[in-house]
Design a protein around this motif. Structure first.
Motif, PDB file in Angstrom:
ATOM      1  N   LEU B  24      48.050  44.287  39.445  1.00  0.00           N
ATOM      2  CA  LEU B  24      47.218  43.177  38.945  1.00  0.00           C
ATOM      3  C   LEU B  24      47.666  41.845  39.547  1.00  0.00           C
ATOM      4  O   LEU B  24      46.832  40.996  39.876  1.00  0.00           O
ATOM      5  N   ASP B  25      48.959  41.653  39.711  1.00  0.00           N
ATOM      6  CA  ASP B  25      49.448  40.425  40.346  1.00  0.00           C
ATOM      7  C   ASP B  25      48.951  40.327  41.789  1.00  0.00           C
ATOM      8  O   ASP B  25      48.552  39.252  42.241  1.00  0.00           O
ATOM      9  N   LYS B  26      48.962  41.457  42.500  1.00  0.00           N
ATOM     10  CA  LYS B  26      48.467  41.435  43.885  1.00  0.00           C
ATOM     11  C   LYS B  26      46.957  41.183  43.915  1.00  0.00           C
ATOM     12  O   LYS B  26      46.453  40.509  44.821  1.00  0.00           O
ATOM     13  N   ALA B  27      46.253  41.710  42.919  1.00  0.00           N
ATOM     14  CA  ALA B  27      44.809  41.457  42.836  1.00  0.00           C
ATOM     15  C   ALA B  27      44.546  39.980  42.598  1.00  0.00           C
ATOM     16  O   ALA B  27      43.631  39.391  43.195  1.00  0.00           O
ATOM     17  N   ALA B  28      45.360  39.365  41.746  1.00  0.00           N
ATOM     18  CA  ALA B  28      45.187  37.932  41.452  1.00  0.00           C
ATOM     19  C   ALA B  28      45.466  37.101  42.701  1.00  0.00           C
ATOM     20  O   ALA B  28      44.744  36.133  42.993  1.00  0.00           O
ATOM     21  N   ALA B  29      46.499  37.480  43.461  1.00  0.00           N
ATOM     22  CA  ALA B  29      46.819  36.753  44.696  1.00  0.00           C
ATOM     23  C   ALA B  29      45.675  36.897  45.705  1.00  0.00           C
ATOM     24  O   ALA B  29      45.301  35.932  46.383  1.00  0.00           O
ATOM     25  N   HIS B  30      45.107  38.109  45.778  1.00  0.00           N
ATOM     26  CA  HIS B  30      43.979  38.361  46.675  1.00  0.00           C
ATOM     27  C   HIS B  30      42.779  37.500  46.276  1.00  0.00           C
ATOM     28  O   HIS B  30      42.137  36.871  47.129  1.00  0.00           O
ATOM     29  N   ALA B  31      42.485  37.480  44.973  1.00  0.00           N
ATOM     30  CA  ALA B  31      41.350  36.694  44.487  1.00  0.00           C
ATOM     31  C   ALA B  31      41.551  35.215  44.808  1.00  0.00           C
ATOM     32  O   ALA B  31      40.626  34.538  45.264  1.00  0.00           O
ATOM     33  N   ALA B  32      42.769  34.714  44.577  1.00  0.00           N
ATOM     34  CA  ALA B  32      43.051  33.297  44.849  1.00  0.00           C
ATOM     35  C   ALA B  32      42.869  32.996  46.339  1.00  0.00           C
ATOM     36  O   ALA B  32      42.239  31.999  46.710  1.00  0.00           O
ATOM     37  N   SER B  39      37.728  36.819  37.226  1.00  0.00           N
ATOM     38  CA  SER B  39      36.841  37.516  36.280  1.00  0.00           C
ATOM     39  C   SER B  39      35.898  38.483  37.010  1.00  0.00           C
ATOM     40  O   SER B  39      35.430  39.457  36.416  1.00  0.00           O
ATOM     41  N   VAL B  40      35.625  38.201  38.291  1.00  0.00           N
ATOM     42  CA  VAL B  40      34.780  39.119  39.067  1.00  0.00           C
ATOM     43  C   VAL B  40      35.515  40.456  39.250  1.00  0.00           C
ATOM     44  O   VAL B  40      34.946  41.533  39.048  1.00  0.00           O
ATOM     45  N   LEU B  41      36.788  40.376  39.608  1.00  0.00           N
ATOM     46  CA  LEU B  41      37.565  41.615  39.785  1.00  0.00           C
ATOM     47  C   LEU B  41      37.716  42.351  38.442  1.00  0.00           C
ATOM     48  O   LEU B  41      37.632  43.578  38.397  1.00  0.00           O
ATOM     49  N   LEU B  42      37.951  41.613  37.376  1.00  0.00           N
ATOM     50  CA  LEU B  42      38.165  42.256  36.062  1.00  0.00           C
ATOM     51  C   LEU B  42      36.908  42.986  35.586  1.00  0.00           C
ATOM     52  O   LEU B  42      36.985  43.894  34.765  1.00  0.00           O
ATOM     53  N   ALA B  43      35.745  42.584  36.114  1.00  0.00           N
ATOM     54  CA  ALA B  43      34.480  43.210  35.710  1.00  0.00           C
ATOM     55  C   ALA B  43      34.018  44.264  36.721  1.00  0.00           C
ATOM     56  O   ALA B  43      32.953  44.853  36.560  1.00  0.00           O
TER      57      ALA B  43
END
Lengths: 173, 173
Positions: B24-32, B39-43
């Motif tokens: 999830l941390d890597k996903a957040a870094a990717h999104a940033a 919220s797009v990734l979380l959905a």
């Protein structure tokens, strides 16, 4: 209250392999109904740099046969990775199921603290039998089981969680 | 050569929860980096009738806390399924990890032949403790772990199998 490595491995692989075999049958029925060549589904991927369905099935069977053979202290049989058709993949699953039945449960149970050495890319991995089963073989087995299932789901095959779970010994009350 | 239900469950959940937390941390870094709202990734979903990432994380934690609590013979703590942000989901994972540390390993080990009753849709399921762990909780845990991972992979997050496996006790030689 015994819990043994053979109980934690062999029936899990057996139920999982039978489940994915049935999922492949449903995928084939879906492909036939939609007039999609089955080779399209077998080549489907979740991402361009993830393995296609055919390779997922090969790895599922490898985890089951290699993992349980190494726990039993014997060399796993080598399957050539040459399958290109659904029938060949289903035969590979059947061969894996037949192999699992030949394994010595007592030898598997005795391996929980024995060091297991296994190929790992260009290197070798080493773990105790218990760690190898619970932290390497089972996560890998389920990773590829779920990815194969997700691939088929994303192709529109009409399967649900019960198809993934397979014939588990569940009583509904 | 003992192998126990607590060994087969608690460290598996702990390693898996820490692994998905790092994913999830890597996903957040990717999104940033890509200027995508998290919220797009979380959905995100693999298929329209599959659960989005947020729900996958909720179910992963539920399998870990509910599964191990029932094996220990206690009522699992109820988490309200109200998380809408990454921080809330990470807090849920942290709460689950903290709860796992409170469980009585001896009680879990003693449950292999005890009948466990658990909610199953509109019904209840019943299995022995050993069967419940190996044929229900672990397959479900890994199903949702892998689906969460596959979702992030299909969104382009730079993760590989090692991120999924997490901090396993593996010696490379």
């Amino acid at each position: 209250m015994p819990y043994t490595l053979s109980q934690a491995s062999l029936p899990v692989f057996e139920i999982g392999l039978n489940a994915i075999n049935a999922v492949l049958d449903k995928a084939a029925a879906h492909a036939a109904a939609k007039k999609i060549d089955m080779s399209v589904l077998l080549a489907w991927r979740l991402a361009p740099d993830m393995f296609p369905l055919t390779r997922q099935i090969q790895i599922i069977t490898d985890q089951a046969k290699n993992g349980s053979a190494r726990l039993a202290g014997i060399d796993p049989p080598k399957f050539e990775d040459t399958e290109t058709t659904l029938d060949q993949l289903k035969e590979r699953i059947a061969k894996t199921l037949a192999f699992l039945k030949t394994l010595d449960k007592g030898a598997i149970d005795a391996s929980s603290e024995r060091e297991i050495t296994f190929p790992l890319g260009a290197h070798k991995g080493q773990m105790t039998g218990a760690d190898y089963l619970k932290h390497f073989v089972l996560p890998n087995f389920y990773f590829h089981m779920t990815t194969a299932y997700g691939l088929m789901r994303s192709c529109g095959v009409d399967i649900g969680k019960r198809d993934f779970m397979g014939g588990i010994p569940l009583k509904t009350i």
